[in-house]
Design a protein around this motif. Structure first.
Motif, PDB file in Angstrom:
ATOM      1  N   GLY A 771       0.823  -1.216   0.000  1.00  0.00           N
ATOM      2  CA  GLY A 771       0.000   0.000   0.000  1.00  0.00           C
ATOM      3  C   GLY A 771       0.846   1.251   0.000  1.00  0.00           C
ATOM      4  N   THR A 772       1.898   1.233   0.818  1.00  0.00           N
ATOM      5  CA  THR A 772       2.795   2.399   0.870  1.00  0.00           C
ATOM      6  C   THR A 772       3.519   2.585  -0.465  1.00  0.00           C
ATOM      7  OG1 THR A 772       3.143   2.014   3.238  1.00  0.00           O
ATOM      8  CG2 THR A 772       4.712   3.441   2.110  1.00  0.00           C
ATOM      9  N   LEU A 775       1.148   3.800  -3.141  1.00  0.00           N
ATOM     10  CA  LEU A 775       0.764   5.191  -2.900  1.00  0.00           C
ATOM     11  C   LEU A 775       1.888   6.143  -3.311  1.00  0.00           C
ATOM     12  CD1 LEU A 775      -1.310   7.187  -1.748  1.00  0.00           C
ATOM     13  CD2 LEU A 775      -0.247   6.869   0.496  1.00  0.00           C
TER      14      LEU A 775
END
Length: 840
Positions: A771-772, A775
């Protein structure tokens, strides 16, 4: 230390293999790119057309003075897109030079022989045959204006063959005429050179699109003459006329062949793309070596504790990396040769370079790549060893046992400054246009990725805190452990985050940029084309064709177009730009350039219309004046009378056809756009111009799309290599990180954590890390892509295929699962009592 380094590699096989893979892949790519550059630099076109001339006087390049740098004027030499001509009167001056045996004026006229399968050729005057390897093999030279000598390639291609006395049609100067074949010539001309015909000198001069001027003048020096003195005098006379005298191997540069264009292309893509790859390899190798050193903190700490000096530890790390570098060179250089052979075959098959273009050299490329690899690897090792060797021996074991939460302030400051540079480039892209904005936007990708790499420890730490509640809510206790691991191991996951951001950033920006450019070019051409049909000819159409088209009942408007290129200053440097010369009568009914300022109706006299992108690049304004050079080197200062948006589809520069008349190679129209009513009959127009034909304008857009797709293949192949290498780096580092957790996972299982809870914890960690990465990498890709597309097309929302972004997300997730979950699964199959003692 060398012996200890070798033993360390054998006992730390996991990290050694990971580092070796990263280095070998980098060597392979760099070797391939270096070999392309070396092949281009080594290629010297052998003179064929002018093989028997000692001196050739022509003008095929121009020197342009640019802006001043440190008080000095910069002069850049640029090849002329159309090739210039020289005055025929120079020939008589050369004949008076002592030592000159003979002088031949070469008029080059593009022609087509319909009976020879429509074969394109170049016609010359017979006297210029003395400069060439062509010799009569049957028949005789042409003596009348209705006679022609053809080369053996045309003779054999024309059905059952052409013999002296036969009559053949030749399309030249927009018309067809029959000629009697006086003879057949043959010469040692190979490769991609066009076929040749020979008219009488007078007839070749009459067909020339440039009366009183010639493409070149060839000189043969008398045997025993003082050649240096003769060459010097010829150079002086040529320079006075604005031309250049070519001798020796320089004569080959005058033959405008595909091989010369291929030479420039190989040098450009090899050097530019190779530079990007070298930077990428440096980042990847530095991260991989750094991660390998971090995973061996316990070993290195023990060495420090038993009195090993910082220099000895540093030497051992350097020795390990150098040994791996040597092995990677041994493996990567031959692999690079194989890859280059494959790339060469693909470039030939797809028409980027001619068949027979040599891939030569290799020794210099191997030396350069070896030196670069060793330099990168040594630098990476020194950076990785810096923290380990600078701590005290008594602190070493403590540093190895617990992940230090401290990070270098220098790294934080450097990361923030780099991030600020990226923001500055973003603002620059938003405030300037043209090539300046394009360069700034493309630089943003690399600056933001570097900022992410520098700030990765803080990004990981803050992301873990932000995602902690969500991970605990979904995965319970396993989510709690995952969040704690992500916080505690923020420094250790730096390389993993950087590699994933590289993959997402490159894949999500540069790859889709090509799709956007292709889509916008085709869209602009399609939307701006108002004519339904176009009259075209292989060798061009005379100006009378436009007038005749307008007389046909039912024709609403007809516009003659001459495709050319001009040289302008972009950011102070000369640059070749696509252009078109148009007949403006009724142009508003045949094409819509989407004019935003001014009017094409004012395109008369010394005026020009520019695309908004080109105007921004040159700093030109409506009503202002701009300087440019036509394709033959003629310098003009023109007033800007219109700005338009559809530069991708129609060319960035639009001139009045009268402005380019006499300054193109053929001095003929390339096509005539015709807008008609339903009952218009254009069959008679086609019959009036033999060799011409009508095509639907939708076919023009279709061909444009095919050409762009072919060009996109090369760009996407190069981009795909970078994305693939970034993905390899991500996989490499993630496998290393996963395999290094054997002791950690064994300890968790010994204190009561079940195998199922461990797997859930790892899954939660991957979700947080992915997710990081998505993103951060997605934000970098979005900013870069939006900036470039906005700069080039004016579209705020770029085109991203649904399958494209799904592929990025799915590919990144699959990469993470395959490189983390599978190794972790293998570790969990080891009994925890045994796993607590493993090294990595």
């Amino acid at each position: 230390m060398l012996r200890l380094a070798a033993r360390m590699l054998r006992h730390r096989i996991g990290s050694a293999v990971a580092t070796l893979v990263a280095l070998t892949a980098g060597v392979m790519v760099l070797m391939s790119m270096s070999l392309l550059v070396e092949s281009g630099l080594r290629y010297e076109p052998a003179p064929q057309r002018y093989a028997d001339a000692d001196i050739v006087v022509a003008q095929h390049e121009i020197s342009i003075t640019g802006r001043e740098l440190d008080g000095q004027t910069i002069t850049t030499t640029v090849p002329l897109p159309e090739g210039a001509t020289v005055p025929v009167t120079l020939a008589e001056q050369f004949r008076q030079v002592p030592g000159v045996l003979s002088v031949a004026v070469d008029h080059s006229v593009p022609v087509v022989v319909p009976t020879a399968a429509g074969q394109e050729a170049v016609a010359h005057g017979w006297s210029s045959a003395a400069l060439t390897p062509f010799r009569i093999v049957s028949g005789s030279r042409p003596d009348a204006d209705d006679e022609v000598a053809v080369d053996n390639r045309i003779a054999s291609a024309a059905g059952t063959g052409v013999r002296p006395g036969d009559r053949i049609p030749v399309l030249a100067g927009g018309g067809v005429r029959e000629y009697r074949v006086s003879g057949v010539v043959q010469g040692a001309v190979t490769g991609d050179r066009p076929s040749a015909l020979f008219f009488t000198d007078n007839h070749a001069a009459a067909l020339s699109p440039h009366p009183g001027r010639a493409g070149a003048i060839g000189i043969i020096v008398a045997p025993g003459a003082d050649s240096p003195a003769t060459v010097t005098e010829v150079r002086r006379l040529a320079a006075d006329a604005g031309a250049h005298a070519y001798t020796g191997t320089e004569r080959g540069k005058l033959e405008q062949s595909e091989a010369l264009a291929a030479r420039g292309m190989l040098i450009e893509i090899g050097s530019v793309f190779g530079g990007y790859v070298a930077g990428l390899v440096m980042v990847v190798v530095a991260g991989t070596v750094g991660l390998a050193v971090r995973h061996r903190r316990r070993d290195l700490a023990l060495l420090r504790a038993v009195a090993a000096t910082p220099g000895q530890v540093r030497l051992m790390i350097l020795a390990e990396v150098v040994q791996l570098s040597v092995i990677s060179v041994v493996l990567g250089v031959p692999a690079g040769l194989l890859v280059t052979n494959w790339v060469h075959g693909q470039l030939v098959t797809r028409g980027f370079i001619p068949d027979g273009f040599p891939i030569s050299g290799g020794v210099l490329s191997a030396v350069a790549v070896t030196a670069t690899t060793l330099l990168v690897a040594v630098a990476a090792a020194l950076i990785a060893a810096h923290r380990t060797v600078r701590i005290r021996p008594t602190e070493a074991l403590g540093e190895a046992a617990v992940e230090s939460p401290r990070n270098s302030r220098i790294r934080l400051v450097a990361g923030l400054l780099t991030l600020g540079s990226g923001v500055t480039l973003t603002l620059l892209t938003a405030t300037v246009g043209g090539q300046a904005a394009l360069g700034a936007a493309l630089g943003m990708l690399y600056v933001f990725v570097l900022a992410a790499a520098l700030l990765a420890p803080w990004i990981n730490r803050y992301a873990a805190r932000a995602l902690g509640p969500a991970l605990r809510a979904v995965w319970g206790d396993s989510g709690y452990l995952a969040a704690a691991n992500l916080r505690a191991n923020a420094q250790g996951m730096v390389t993993v985050l950087t590699a994933l951001v590289l993959s997402v950033g490159f894949g999500g920006s540069v790859w889709f940029l090509q799709d956007n450019l292709q889509r916008q070019t085709v869209s602009q051409s399609r939307d701006g084309m108002l004519a339904q049909q176009a009259l075209v000819s292989a060798v061009g159409l005379p100006e009378t064709a436009v007038a005749d088209a307008r007389k046909v009942p039912g024709v609403v408007a007809a516009t003659g177009i001459r495709r050319t290129e001009v040289i302008t200053r972009v950011l102070g440097e000369p640059q070749v730009v696509g252009a078109q010369g148009i007949d403006i009568e009724g142009v508003d009914k045949t094409m819509d350039l989407k004019v935003t300022e001014g009017s094409l109706a004012d395109l008369r006299g010394e005026t020009v219309a520019l695309s908004t992108l080109q105007a921004s690049s040159q700093g030109a304004k409506l009503g202002g004046r701009t300087t440019m050079w036509l394709g033959d080197g003629t310098q003009l200062t023109l007033r800007v009378v219109a700005l338009y948006e559809r530069g991708l589809g129609f060319g960035d520069v639009t001139l009045n056809r009268d402005t380019v008349s006499g300054h193109t190679a053929t001095n003929l129209d390339d096509q005539i756009l015709i807008r008609t009513e339903a009952d218009a009959d254009l069959a008679g127009l086609v019959d009036s111009y033999p060799g011409s034909g009508l095509i639907d304008t939708s076919a023009i857009n279709g061909q444009l799309e095919k050409d762009l797709a072919l060009s996109a293949w090369l760009n996407k192949m190069l981009i795909g290599v970078m994305v693939g290498y970034a993905a390899l780096a991500a996989a490499n580092t993630m496998v290393m990180a996963a395999l290094a957790r054997g002791r950690e996972l064994a300890l968790l299982r010994l204190v009561g954590v079940t195998t199922r809870q461990v797997k859930r914890m790892v899954h939660a960690e991957q979700v947080g890390l992915l997710g990081t990465s998505l993103l951060v990498g997605g934000a970098i890709a979005a900013v870069t892509l939006v900036s470039v597309v906005w700069t080039l097309t004016g579209q705020l929302v770029p085109y991203v295929p649904t399958a494209g972004w799904i592929s990025i997300i799915a590919g990144t997730a699959l990469l993470a699962l395959a490189t983390t979950v599978l190794p972790i699964g293998a570790l969990l199959r080891t009994p925890p009592v045994n796993g607590i003692g493993i090294k990595e």
